[in-house]
Design a protein around this motif. Structure first.
Motif, PDB file in Angstrom:
ATOM      1  N   ARG A 190      47.003  18.577  63.817  1.00 60.24           N
ATOM      2  CA  ARG A 190      47.784  19.019  62.654  1.00 60.24           C
ATOM      3  C   ARG A 190      49.289  18.914  62.915  1.00 60.24           C
ATOM      4  N   SER A 216      46.680  31.346  53.609  1.00 56.36           N
ATOM      5  CA  SER A 216      46.076  30.148  54.213  1.00 56.36           C
ATOM      6  C   SER A 216      46.305  28.930  53.316  1.00 56.36           C
ATOM      7  N   ASP A 217      45.245  28.194  52.950  1.00 55.98           N
ATOM      8  CA  ASP A 217      45.405  26.966  52.162  1.00 55.98           C
ATOM      9  C   ASP A 217      46.023  27.221  50.796  1.00 55.98           C
ATOM     10  N   GLU A 276      51.262  24.847  60.886  1.00 53.89           N
ATOM     11  CA  GLU A 276      50.000  25.359  61.419  1.00 53.89           C
ATOM     12  C   GLU A 276      49.749  24.828  62.827  1.00 53.89           C
ATOM     13  N   GLY A 292      51.466  30.838  60.827  1.00 49.40           N
ATOM     14  CA  GLY A 292      50.454  31.153  59.825  1.00 49.40           C
ATOM     15  C   GLY A 292      51.077  31.188  58.441  1.00 49.40           C
ATOM     16  N   TRP A 293      50.303  30.784  57.425  1.00 51.25           N
ATOM     17  CA  TRP A 293      50.797  30.767  56.055  1.00 51.25           C
ATOM     18  C   TRP A 293      50.133  31.899  55.264  1.00 51.25           C
ATOM     19  N   TRP A 309      50.823  21.510  57.460  1.00 50.66           N
ATOM     20  CA  TRP A 309      50.026  21.212  58.652  1.00 50.66           C
ATOM     21  C   TRP A 309      50.864  21.247  59.931  1.00 50.66           C
TER      22      TRP A 309
END
Length: 257
Positions: free
Chosen positions: A68, A215-216, A206, A211-212, A203
């Motif tokens: 990633r 997440s997605d 990550e 961390g986001w 990506w």
């Protein structure tokens, strides 16, 4: 990223490359020899298949974090490059991408080149022109398929999306026997550049261990935010260009006074 988002992202990105490759092949076939041009297409596809078969397994064995980070960096390089050109074109600092004009230039160059028979190919120029067009644009398609597909563990779906884009564009181009000038390629490059930049940022972060939130789901605000920023830059550049264009006129009026 779900399956639908993956398919749409790969399809749009590969459509841009397919338009450019189809334009080159159409020029080679129309101005020179269709059989030689199509032989060049087949040879180019064989080379691309070898590249994908060689790199596909290697990419799939890279640890997901490192993959990633690597993919994110590459997508940022491609995405920012496309987005930069799209911003300059939208703001008037760079000429719009004109597929019809490119087709005419390729056509004239092909018509002017001497005919040469080599290695069983009736027209070597038509063969090499098509071969180079397919390989150069196809390498970007292969890169998009491998990076998006490997990162989402769904190379088959990414491959289907890329193949669908190529079939649709090539079919439309050869049916009309003309460049796909009506395809809004500049708008598509703006959209694809925004998507690649967003996915590359997501990506890459990550892969670096960040961390986001959500997440997605963070892509749902990250990509629009990048698009809004790019549109804001376009607006600023347009005003700057308008001011620069008005300055000489103002200076001439002051000089007369």
């Amino acid at each position: 990223m779900n399956a639908v988002a993956l398919f749409v992202a790969v399809f749009l990105a590969c459509t841009v490359e397919a338009v450019e490759a189809t334009t080159i092949v159409l020029a080679a076939g129309t101005a020179r020899d269709w059989r030689s041009a199509l032989n060049g297409v087949v040879a180019g596809l064989v080379v691309l298949a070898g590249v994908v078969l060689a790199l596909g397994p290697a990419v799939s064995h890279i640890p997901i974090g490192a993959l990633r980070l690597f993919v994110g960096g590459l997508l940022l390089v491609f995405g920012l490059q496309w987005l930069r050109k799209a911003i300059l074109r939208a703001s008037g600092y760079k000429d719009l991408h004109d597929e019809a004009l490119i087709y005419q230039r390729e056509l004239q160059a092909a018509q002017a080149a001497p005919r040469e028979h080599r290695a069983g190919i009736a027209d070597w120029y038509a063969f090499t022109l098509s071969f180079k067009g397919v390989v150069l644009e196809g390498l970007e398609v292969a890169f998009i398929v491998l990076t998006f597909g490997s990162n989402q563990h769904n190379v088959p779906l990414a491959s289907v999306a890329a193949l669908s884009a190529v079939v649709v564009v090539a079919g439309a181009g050869f049916a009309a026997r003309a460049p796909l000038a009506r395809v809004p390629e500049n708008t598509m490059k703006f959209a694809v550049g925004t998507m690649l930049t967003g996915f590359g940022t997501f990506w890459g972060a990550e892969g670096a261990g960040a961390g986001w939130p959500g997440s997605d789901a963070a892509l749902l605000w990250l990509v629009p935010a990048i698009a809004a920023l790019a549109l804001g830059i376009v607006a600023v550049l347009r005003r700057t260009r308008a001011a620069q264009a008005a300055a000489p006129l103002t200076n001439r009026v002051e000089a007369v006074r």
